[in-house]
Design a protein around this motif. Structure first.
Motif, short mmCIF file in Angstrom:
data_model
loop_
_atom_site.label_atom_id
_atom_site.label_comp_id
_atom_site.label_asym_id
_atom_site.label_seq_id
_atom_site.Cartn_x
_atom_site.Cartn_y
_atom_site.Cartn_z
N TYR A 190 -1.23 11.82 10.62
CA TYR A 190 -0.42 11.50 9.49
C TYR A 190 1.08 11.99 9.64
O TYR A 190 1.78 11.25 8.68
CB TYR A 190 -0.48 10.46 8.30
N VAL A 221 -3.57 16.52 4.27
CA VAL A 221 -4.10 16.97 2.85
C VAL A 221 -5.21 17.51 2.51
O VAL A 221 -6.13 18.31 3.25
CB VAL A 221 -4.52 14.83 2.12
N GLY A 244 -3.05 15.15 -1.79
CA GLY A 244 -4.22 15.30 -3.58
C GLY A 244 -4.59 13.72 -1.69
O GLY A 244 -3.97 13.57 -0.48
N CYS A 245 -5.58 13.12 -1.82
CA CYS A 245 -5.57 11.39 -1.66
C CYS A 245 -6.41 10.67 -2.53
O CYS A 245 -7.17 10.99 -3.26
CB CYS A 245 -7.16 11.80 -0.56
N SER A 246 -6.10 9.56 -2.66
CA SER A 246 -6.20 8.35 -3.71
C SER A 246 -8.04 8.06 -3.77
O SER A 246 -8.39 7.94 -3.95
CB SER A 246 -5.90 7.40 -3.81
N LEU A 247 -8.37 8.46 -2.66
CA LEU A 247 -9.93 8.23 -2.15
C LEU A 247 -10.53 8.95 -2.61
O LEU A 247 -11.97 8.78 -3.79
CB LEU A 247 -10.82 7.83 -1.15
N VAL A 272 -2.88 3.24 0.64
CA VAL A 272 -2.30 3.25 1.90
C VAL A 272 -2.81 1.95 2.47
O VAL A 272 -1.55 0.79 2.09
CB VAL A 272 -1.69 4.60 2.61
N HIS A 273 -3.56 1.75 3.04
CA HIS A 273 -4.27 0.81 3.96
C HIS A 273 -4.71 -0.37 2.64
O HIS A 273 -5.29 -1.76 3.00
CB HIS A 273 -5.75 1.38 3.89
N CYS A 332 2.21 7.25 3.50
CA CYS A 332 1.11 7.61 2.19
C CYS A 332 1.73 8.90 1.98
O CYS A 332 2.22 9.69 1.86
CB CYS A 332 0.26 8.80 2.51
N TYR A 366 1.01 11.16 -0.17
CA TYR A 366 0.04 12.71 0.17
C TYR A 366 0.36 13.68 1.34
O TYR A 366 1.05 14.54 0.88
CB TYR A 366 -1.41 12.46 -0.11
FE1 SF4 Z 1 -6.26 9.39 1.77
FE2 SF4 Z 1 -5.31 7.03 2.09
FE3 SF4 Z 1 -3.18 9.42 2.17
FE4 SF4 Z 1 -5.61 8.87 4.16
S1 SF4 Z 1 -3.89 7.58 4.12
S2 SF4 Z 1 -5.48 11.34 3.30
S3 SF4 Z 1 -7.34 7.48 2.92
S4 SF4 Z 1 -4.53 8.18 -0.30
#
Ligand code: SF4
Ligand code: 13P
Length: 353
Positions: free
Chosen positions: A77, A113, A137-140, A225-226, A309, A311
């Motif tokens: 990404y 990330v 970071g990451c929302s997950l 994002v997804h 994304c 992040y």
């Molecule tokens: Fe996290 Fe979604 Fe970004 Fe991947 S795309 S790093 S799962 S927030």
């Protein structure tokens, strides 16, 4: 632009290896000539007007990388200037974790990330692992805590816990084994258990549940994002263009995946496009990936929509250069947490799937 660091702001790595001088970043005619071969492959996705802003950084980063004996690992990404011009190794989460384990360098700069940088540090405890922006970071990863996992274990005694690699080291430390979107089904089945707790992505859990007889107990996390893609927008795209191929990441909601011709990890999606060479494709995932694949598949037309994304997009060339000059920001993990989290990651890697 890089900012001078006071001694108090230096990382341990900067104290060990020293801070370098910030390179000259002027775009001169000489530099334009020197960098022309680097621009050629990305000229399809980076407009000529933008290249003068990137070229001095590309040159400086590649020089400092060699000087520092550093390697740049970049997720699929990352923007094309990072992915194609400065990265040494690119890939999905599984590939980056495996490559991190093999990394032959003093310093790893993780362009992705935070959880990806933590995974690299877990697998390279003796090396310096840097992330160009700690807020990537990451929302997950934000969706679940170590205390949540302990509570799940109490609620489901004896049920093994599989964690998606998109989690903090603290969460990994509480789990039995990690997985990525490339190997989630195989990892779940490798446990030989009738029931498995799968966290934190409810949509990936749902995708796995559809492909196995193992009962899946899911957590309620989502990727910001997804989760934004809708089945209606994909149906509208297909109606407008019946020949289009739609390929999606398993972090998408189930009704979105139902519209897809193929579902796979980011590496899986890239391979699908390279193998099938569709005339037109819609990659239902983060925007930059289409640009990155387009460089290598000029015969394929990529159509949007895609989502950014926020992040991943925090990682930029100027911040990567800062990382190499000042050796920041350094990833550190509490050793007691690291030992248990590493076991979860290594169990996955040792499955060799
Ligand atoms: Fe996290 Fe979604 Fe970004 Fe991947 S795309 S790093 S799962 S927030
Ligand atoms: P991949 O492992 O498929 O690259 O996915 C990572 C990710 O964060 C997708 O949003």
């Amino acid at each position: 632009m890089a900012t001078p660091q006071t001694d108090a702001a230096l990382t341990d790595a900067a104290r060990k290896y020293g801070v370098l001088a910030m390179p000259d970043l002027e775009y001169t005619p000489e530099l334009a000539k020197e960098m022309a071969p680097a621009y050629e492959p990305v000229s399809k996705v980076i407009p000529p007007i933008e290249w003068p802003a990137f070229a001095p950084y590309v040159k400086a980063i590649n020089r400092l990388k060699a000087e520092r004996n550093a390697v740049i690992l970049a997720h699929n990404y990352m923007t094309p200037d990072i992915f194609h011009c400065v990265a040494d190794i690119v890939g999905d989460s599984l590939q980056l974790a495996k490559e991190a384990a093999e990394a032959d360098a003093d310093i790893i700069v993780q362009c992705g990330v935070h959880f990806m940088a933590e995974t690299s540090k877990l697998l390279n405890p003796e090396k310096t692992v840097l992330i160009p922006d700690l807020k990537a970071g990451c929302s997950l990863a934000d969706a679940i805590t170590a205390a949540d996992v302990r509570a799940l274990r109490e609620a489901y005694p004896g049920v093994p816990v599989v964690t998606y690699v998109n989690t903090t080291a603290e969460v990994k430390a509480e789990c039995d084994i990690c997985c990525t979107s490339s190997n989630a089904v195989q990892v779940v089945e490798s446990l030989g258990a009738p029931k498995v707790i799968f966290l934190p992505d409810q949509y990936l859990a749902n995708y796995v549940a559809k492909q196995t007889d193992v009962e899946i107990i899911a957590w309620k996390g989502e990727c910001i994002v997804h989760e934004r893609f809708t089945a209606d927008e994909l149906k509208a795209t297909r109606e407008a263009d019946p020949g289009v191929k739609i390929i999606a990441h398993p972090e998408c909601p189930p009704d979105v995946l139902a519209e897809a011709d193929f579902t796979g990890s980011t590496n899986g999606m890239i391979k699908w496009v390279k193998d099938h060479r569709p005339a037109k494709v819609l990659m239902v995932t983060e925007c930059s990936m289409s640009d990155n694949v387009a460089v290598e598949t000029p015969d394929v037309e990529f159509i949007r929509p895609c989502n950014l994304c926020p992040y991943m997009k925090r990682i930029t060339l100027p911040k990567i250069l800062d990382s190499l000059v000042y050796l920041k920001d350094e990833i550190t993990i509490d050793p007691a947490v690291a030992e248990r989290a590493r076991a979860s990651v290594e169990r996955m890697i040792n499955l060799k799937i």
